[in-house]
Design a protein around this motif. Structure first.
Motif, PDB file in Angstrom:
ATOM      1  N   LYS A   1     -17.575  38.886 -28.816  1.00  0.00           N
ATOM      2  CA  LYS A   1     -17.573  38.586 -27.393  1.00  0.00           C
ATOM      3  C   LYS A   1     -18.792  37.720 -27.088  1.00  0.00           C
ATOM      4  CE  LYS A   1     -17.537  40.748 -22.811  1.00  0.00           C
ATOM      5  NZ  LYS A   1     -16.370  39.977 -22.353  1.00  0.00           N
ATOM      6  N   PHE A   2     -18.588  36.668 -26.304  1.00  0.00           N
ATOM      7  CA  PHE A   2     -19.669  35.761 -25.926  1.00  0.00           C
ATOM      8  C   PHE A   2     -19.738  35.665 -24.403  1.00  0.00           C
ATOM      9  CE2 PHE A   2     -18.133  34.548 -30.083  1.00  0.00           C
ATOM     10  CZ  PHE A   2     -19.304  34.391 -30.821  1.00  0.00           C
ATOM     11  N   ASP A   3     -20.856  35.200 -23.924  1.00  0.00           N
ATOM     12  CA  ASP A   3     -21.029  35.062 -22.484  1.00  0.00           C
ATOM     13  C   ASP A   3     -20.389  33.782 -21.944  1.00  0.00           C
ATOM     14  OD1 ASP A   3     -22.803  37.431 -21.972  1.00  0.00           O
ATOM     15  OD2 ASP A   3     -24.036  36.365 -23.434  1.00  0.00           O
ATOM     16  N   LEU A   4     -20.231  32.799 -22.819  1.00  0.00           N
ATOM     17  CA  LEU A   4     -19.645  31.527 -22.430  1.00  0.00           C
ATOM     18  C   LEU A   4     -19.208  30.795 -23.683  1.00  0.00           C
ATOM     19  CD1 LEU A   4     -19.199  29.646 -19.887  1.00  0.00           C
ATOM     20  CD2 LEU A   4     -21.332  28.517 -20.540  1.00  0.00           C
ATOM     21  N   ALA A   5     -18.175  29.987 -23.572  1.00  0.00           N
ATOM     22  CA  ALA A   5     -17.761  29.110 -24.669  1.00  0.00           C
ATOM     23  C   ALA A   5     -17.574  27.706 -24.106  1.00  0.00           C
ATOM     24  CB  ALA A   5     -16.466  29.606 -25.307  1.00  0.00           C
ATOM     25  N   VAL A   6     -17.915  26.699 -24.923  1.00  0.00           N
ATOM     26  CA  VAL A   6     -17.786  25.298 -24.526  1.00  0.00           C
ATOM     27  C   VAL A   6     -17.034  24.578 -25.626  1.00  0.00           C
ATOM     28  CG1 VAL A   6     -18.976  23.169 -23.884  1.00  0.00           C
ATOM     29  CG2 VAL A   6     -19.965  25.390 -23.263  1.00  0.00           C
ATOM     30  N   SER A   7     -16.004  23.818 -25.255  1.00  0.00           N
ATOM     31  CA  SER A   7     -15.226  23.068 -26.231  1.00  0.00           C
ATOM     32  C   SER A   7     -15.004  21.657 -25.712  1.00  0.00           C
ATOM     33  CB  SER A   7     -13.878  23.738 -26.490  1.00  0.00           C
ATOM     34  OG  SER A   7     -13.086  22.954 -27.367  1.00  0.00           O
ATOM     35  N   SER A   8     -15.089  20.702 -26.623  1.00  0.00           N
ATOM     36  CA  SER A   8     -14.821  19.309 -26.259  1.00  0.00           C
ATOM     37  C   SER A   8     -13.466  18.860 -26.799  1.00  0.00           C
ATOM     38  CB  SER A   8     -15.933  18.396 -26.792  1.00  0.00           C
ATOM     39  OG  SER A   8     -16.051  18.525 -28.191  1.00  0.00           O
ATOM     40  N   SER A   9     -12.632  19.798 -27.167  1.00  0.00           N
ATOM     41  CA  SER A   9     -11.282  19.486 -27.628  1.00  0.00           C
ATOM     42  C   SER A   9     -10.355  20.586 -27.155  1.00  0.00           C
ATOM     43  CB  SER A   9     -11.237  19.367 -29.150  1.00  0.00           C
ATOM     44  OG  SER A   9      -9.911  19.095 -29.586  1.00  0.00           O
ATOM     45  N   ARG A  10      -9.070  20.325 -27.228  1.00  0.00           N
ATOM     46  CA  ARG A  10      -8.082  21.336 -26.838  1.00  0.00           C
ATOM     47  C   ARG A  10      -7.388  21.938 -28.053  1.00  0.00           C
ATOM     48  NH1 ARG A  10     -10.662  20.308 -22.909  1.00  0.00           N
ATOM     49  NH2 ARG A  10      -9.888  19.569 -20.883  1.00  0.00           N
ATOM     50  N   GLY A  11      -7.768  21.514 -29.267  1.00  0.00           N
ATOM     51  CA  GLY A  11      -7.081  21.969 -30.464  1.00  0.00           C
ATOM     52  C   GLY A  11      -7.492  23.367 -30.877  1.00  0.00           C
ATOM     53  N   GLY A  12      -6.596  24.037 -31.592  1.00  0.00           N
ATOM     54  CA  GLY A  12      -6.900  25.362 -32.127  1.00  0.00           C
ATOM     55  C   GLY A  12      -6.526  26.486 -31.170  1.00  0.00           C
ATOM     56  N   GLU A  13      -6.756  27.710 -31.641  1.00  0.00           N
ATOM     57  CA  GLU A  13      -6.395  28.898 -30.858  1.00  0.00           C
ATOM     58  C   GLU A  13      -7.503  29.249 -29.872  1.00  0.00           C
ATOM     59  OE1 GLU A  13      -3.974  31.751 -33.710  1.00  0.00           O
ATOM     60  OE2 GLU A  13      -5.878  31.153 -34.620  1.00  0.00           O
ATOM     61  N   LEU A  14      -7.722  28.370 -28.928  1.00  0.00           N
ATOM     62  CA  LEU A  14      -8.814  28.597 -27.980  1.00  0.00           C
ATOM     63  C   LEU A  14      -8.561  29.830 -27.120  1.00  0.00           C
ATOM     64  CD1 LEU A  14      -9.555  24.928 -26.815  1.00  0.00           C
ATOM     65  CD2 LEU A  14     -10.628  26.234 -28.659  1.00  0.00           C
ATOM     66  N   GLN A  15      -7.299  30.176 -26.954  1.00  0.00           N
ATOM     67  CA  GLN A  15      -6.985  31.357 -26.156  1.00  0.00           C
ATOM     68  C   GLN A  15      -7.492  32.640 -26.803  1.00  0.00           C
ATOM     69  OE1 GLN A  15      -4.782  29.582 -27.822  1.00  0.00           O
ATOM     70  NE2 GLN A  15      -3.649  30.988 -29.164  1.00  0.00           N
ATOM     71  N   ALA A  16      -7.836  32.603 -28.078  1.00  0.00           N
ATOM     72  CA  ALA A  16      -8.314  33.792 -28.784  1.00  0.00           C
ATOM     73  C   ALA A  16      -9.798  34.051 -28.566  1.00  0.00           C
ATOM     74  CB  ALA A  16      -8.030  33.641 -30.281  1.00  0.00           C
ATOM     75  N   ILE A  17     -10.507  33.155 -27.933  1.00  0.00           N
ATOM     76  CA  ILE A  17     -11.941  33.317 -27.714  1.00  0.00           C
ATOM     77  C   ILE A  17     -12.178  34.311 -26.582  1.00  0.00           C
ATOM     78  CG2 ILE A  17     -14.064  32.144 -27.009  1.00  0.00           C
ATOM     79  CD1 ILE A  17     -12.936  29.599 -28.233  1.00  0.00           C
ATOM     80  N   ASP A  18     -13.046  35.277 -26.833  1.00  0.00           N
ATOM     81  CA  ASP A  18     -13.377  36.287 -25.825  1.00  0.00           C
ATOM     82  C   ASP A  18     -14.613  35.823 -25.054  1.00  0.00           C
ATOM     83  OD1 ASP A  18     -13.678  38.486 -24.262  1.00  0.00           O
ATOM     84  OD2 ASP A  18     -13.975  39.924 -25.907  1.00  0.00           O
ATOM     85  N   ALA A  19     -14.394  34.895 -24.144  1.00  0.00           N
ATOM     86  CA  ALA A  19     -15.472  34.363 -23.314  1.00  0.00           C
ATOM     87  C   ALA A  19     -14.867  33.409 -22.302  1.00  0.00           C
ATOM     88  CB  ALA A  19     -16.499  33.618 -24.165  1.00  0.00           C
ATOM     89  N   PRO A  20     -15.491  33.246 -21.146  1.00  0.00           N
ATOM     90  CA  PRO A  20     -15.048  32.181 -20.239  1.00  0.00           C
ATOM     91  C   PRO A  20     -15.208  30.838 -20.946  1.00  0.00           C
ATOM     92  CG  PRO A  20     -16.604  33.665 -19.158  1.00  0.00           C
ATOM     93  CD  PRO A  20     -16.650  33.991 -20.613  1.00  0.00           C
ATOM     94  N   LEU A  21     -14.157  30.053 -20.986  1.00  0.00           N
ATOM     95  CA  LEU A  21     -14.159  28.805 -21.746  1.00  0.00           C
ATOM     96  C   LEU A  21     -14.257  27.610 -20.805  1.00  0.00           C
ATOM     97  CD1 LEU A  21     -13.704  27.203 -24.427  1.00  0.00           C
ATOM     98  CD2 LEU A  21     -11.262  27.331 -23.920  1.00  0.00           C
ATOM     99  N   ILE A  22     -15.176  26.727 -21.114  1.00  0.00           N
ATOM    100  CA  ILE A  22     -15.294  25.467 -20.393  1.00  0.00           C
ATOM    101  C   ILE A  22     -14.770  24.363 -21.297  1.00  0.00           C
ATOM    102  CG2 ILE A  22     -16.904  23.771 -19.435  1.00  0.00           C
ATOM    103  CD1 ILE A  22     -18.619  26.100 -18.507  1.00  0.00           C
ATOM    104  N   GLY A  23     -13.736  23.673 -20.836  1.00  0.00           N
ATOM    105  CA  GLY A  23     -13.131  22.601 -21.619  1.00  0.00           C
ATOM    106  C   GLY A  23     -13.513  21.248 -21.060  1.00  0.00           C
ATOM    107  N   ALA A  24     -13.986  20.355 -21.923  1.00  0.00           N
ATOM    108  CA  ALA A  24     -14.426  19.026 -21.512  1.00  0.00           C
ATOM    109  C   ALA A  24     -13.778  17.978 -22.411  1.00  0.00           C
ATOM    110  CB  ALA A  24     -15.949  18.920 -21.589  1.00  0.00           C
ATOM    111  N   PRO A  25     -13.699  16.740 -21.951  1.00  0.00           N
ATOM    112  CA  PRO A  25     -13.137  15.681 -22.811  1.00  0.00           C
ATOM    113  C   PRO A  25     -14.075  15.342 -23.943  1.00  0.00           C
ATOM    114  CG  PRO A  25     -13.993  14.732 -20.790  1.00  0.00           C
ATOM    115  CD  PRO A  25     -14.076  16.210 -20.628  1.00  0.00           C
ATOM    116  N   HIS A  26     -13.524  14.859 -25.066  1.00  0.00           N
ATOM    117  CA  HIS A  26     -14.395  14.462 -26.178  1.00  0.00           C
ATOM    118  C   HIS A  26     -14.520  12.946 -26.284  1.00  0.00           C
ATOM    119  CE1 HIS A  26     -10.560  14.204 -28.539  1.00  0.00           C
ATOM    120  NE2 HIS A  26     -11.187  13.225 -29.150  1.00  0.00           N
ATOM    121  N   GLY A  27     -14.157  12.250 -25.221  1.00  0.00           N
ATOM    122  CA  GLY A  27     -14.327  10.806 -25.184  1.00  0.00           C
ATOM    123  C   GLY A  27     -14.611  10.365 -23.766  1.00  0.00           C
ATOM    124  N   ALA A  28     -14.317   9.109 -23.482  1.00  0.00           N
ATOM    125  CA  ALA A  28     -14.560   8.563 -22.147  1.00  0.00           C
ATOM    126  C   ALA A  28     -13.424   8.969 -21.218  1.00  0.00           C
ATOM    127  CB  ALA A  28     -14.691   7.050 -22.213  1.00  0.00           C
TER     128      ALA A  28
END
Length: 581
Positions: A92-119
């Protein structure tokens, strides 16, 4: 080996972590890597945590990218605290940050912030392999760009990220069409990478010096994303053409190649494909580096495709052309689609330098390109502050007292030089003699080995090669031969006679002398010395002096004791003192 199931692989995830930690964190953030491309972007997104020992960032990798090579090396080189993906999913984490949408991101036990990995969000990318349609079935709905569509933002109907970071307000409407339920979670926070590039603009000269440019030289940046419709995928020979057609002393060419090209084919293979270009002076930064962030503020022009670097370059106001463009993968209505319609394409039949000069002239007054550039971020120079506000609100921590400001990228270390022949690569030299009333002798030098069958940009060049040149085409057609020092006991005149006999087509043998001067021997036996008068640019070398003497010997109005020589627009001419003996 410890049992990973029984004991976490990272000390800060242990139940007794406070016993072992030097600075026990108040909050732990999980940074999610998809591939090296997303990892470089992720470091931009994490910059707002700098200086705060209350926050510990741990990294993991979903293992979901087809381009998974290089991640281990990236993590090790930067000493990133790493957690295996299977373990990360158990914690369990307090926060997660990802610059991609790939993978099983739904499995992360933390509020997830999703951002673009390009312009921003500019491309289509279906989760399923191509089946003959550009995008998967979406109920006859036109899909939105990768990162703005429900296909990537939801799992079993539930929204995966707790916050969707947008770089521009215009993206919110596209998000509304692609995934309406994500709109309340969207946050327009600008683009930290664009802010870094803009922060670097005042340091243009420092970046140019760090990249090895001499005062007055121009930098052309070639930007290539990955795939068959990228600059390299569509026309690998464009790199070679740029080096062949642009005057060697006036232009430096740097290729910023997408990491997926490097890790998809292998670094050795990419360098091998580009070996003739590297010998001709191509600058080729490592794929995981941030050298391109220094190269864009330093650039005078670019040639790109539908990759993010092209959009960043245009947004910085750099004049440019398109060498390729993947219309089928560019999202409709995106800034990238608009850029594809606005930028001129490289013409295969017109000299490249002429096209670049026209692009420079056109860019100054092109309001359309300026408007497209404004679509990269609607919060210019505020991304660091806005992202930090978002992160700390989610973490339940007060923000640090120091302001979060965009900072220019650090000066790049000297680029690694490729192993090459010990001899100077052969060049073709075009000349234009001054008018009878005076002026400068104009010399323009071009790498010979990359010319290929096209040489329409040259009028009547002479060839300059080095003694020992392994390619017989140049060794035996050289008009000027740059000689090695004579053998022990051999005089310069005897060495010159030997070389003139060995190479019947050669007219002049030159030996380097002093500070970039030279002594030459002609078939007539004429010995001539030449020395550059100070001050002069380092581009005025012994080889340039030898070319000037060759042209003078074959031009009736160049018999003066001093020649004024010009090798590049933007670099002052130099004076060459000539003495015949």
């Amino acid at each position: 080996m410890p049992d990973a199931q029984a004991s976490p692989s990272h000390v800060l995830l242990r139940d007794d972590a406070t016993r072992w930690a030097t600075a026990p964190p108040e909050r732990t953030v999980l940074a999610v890597i998809h591939n090296v491309t997303s990892a470089t972007r992720l470091l931009d997104l994490l910059a707002p945590f700098e200086g705060d020992s209350r926050v510990q960032v741990l990294f993991t990798c979903t293992g979901s990218s087809a381009f998974d090579a290089g991640i281990r090396e990236f993590v090790a080189a930067r000493q990133l605290p790493y957690v295996p993906w299977e373990e990360a999913k158990r914690q369990k984490f307090d926060l997660a940050v990802s610059s991609s949408r790939g993978g099983e991101l739904q499995a992360i036990d933390a509020p997830l912030i999703g951002a673009p990995h390009g312009a921003g969000y500019n491309k289509y990318l279906p989760r399923t392999p191509d089946t003959g349609h550009r995008t998967p079935d979406t109920g006859h709905r036109t899909p939105e760009a990768f990162g703005l569509d429900a296909e990537w933002l939801t799992h079993d109907g539930e929204l995966i990220p707790s916050a969707v970071v947008l770089s521009h307000d215009e993206q919110r409407e596209r998000l509304r069409r692609g995934c309406p339920q994500a709109v309340p979670a969207s946050v327009v926070a600008g683009d930290p990478c664009m802010d870094t590039l803009r922060a670097g603009l005042p340091f243009r000269e420092e970046y140019r010096a760090a990249l090895g440019l001499l005062p007055g030289q121009k930098l052309l940046v070639l930007t290539s994303t990955w795939g068959r419709h990228s600059l390299l995928g569509a026309d690998f020979g464009l790199v070679r053409r740029a080096l062949a057609e642009l005057p060697h002393d006036e232009y430096r060419v740097l290729a910023a190649v997408h990491p997926n090209v490097w890790y998809g084919h292998g670094g050795w293979q990419v360098r091998t494909w580009l070996a003739p270009c590297l010998r001709a002076g191509l600058l080729l930064p490592a794929p995981e580096s941030d050298v391109w962030k220094a190269a864009l503020p330093a650039a005078d022009a670019f040639i790109g495709d539908h990759g993010s670097l092209t959009l960043y370059a245009a947004a910085l106001g750099i004049p440019g052309l398109l060498g390729a463009f993947g219309h089928d993968v560019v999202a409709a209505g995106s800034p990238m689609e608009l850029l594809g319609a606005a930028l001129p394409r490289v013409d295969a039949h017109e000299p490249l330098e002429r096209q670049l000069r026209r692009a420079v002239t056109a860019r100054a007054g092109d309001e359309r390109l300026a408007r497209i550039g404004d679509l990269v971020t609607s919060r210019p120079m505020r991304a660091a502050a806005l992202l930090r506000r978002l992160y700390y609100a989610r973490l339940g921590l007060d923000e640090p007292a120091d302001p979060a400001v965009p900072r220019p990228v650090s000066l790049p270390l000297p680029l690694p030089t490729e192993r090459r022949s010990p001899g100077t690569p052969p060049v073709l030299v075009d000349h234009r003699a001054p008018a009878a009333g005076g002026g400068a002798l104009s010399l323009r030098r071009y790498p010979a080995a990359v010319q290929g069958a096209r040489a329409g940009h040259l009028t009547d060049p002479h060839v300059v090669a080095t003694e020992g040149e392994p390619d017989a085409r140049w060794a035996h057609s050289a008009d000027v031969l740059l000689a090695r020092p004579p053998a022990p006991g051999e005089t310069h005149r005897a060495a010159a006679a030997r070389l003139l006999q060995q190479y019947p087509g050669c007219s002049l043998v030159a030996f380097a002398e002093g500070e970039a001067g030279c002594t030459t021997y002609a078939r007539s036996g004429q010995r001539t010395t030449a020395a550059w008068e100070a001050p002069h640019s380092p581009v005025y070398t012994a080889a340039v002096a030898a070319s000037a003497l060759f042209v003078a010997a074959n031009t009736s109005n160049l018999s003066a004791a001093t020649l004024v020589v010009d090798v590049a627009d933007g670099i002052p001419p130099a004076r060459l003192t000539v003495r015949q003996q």
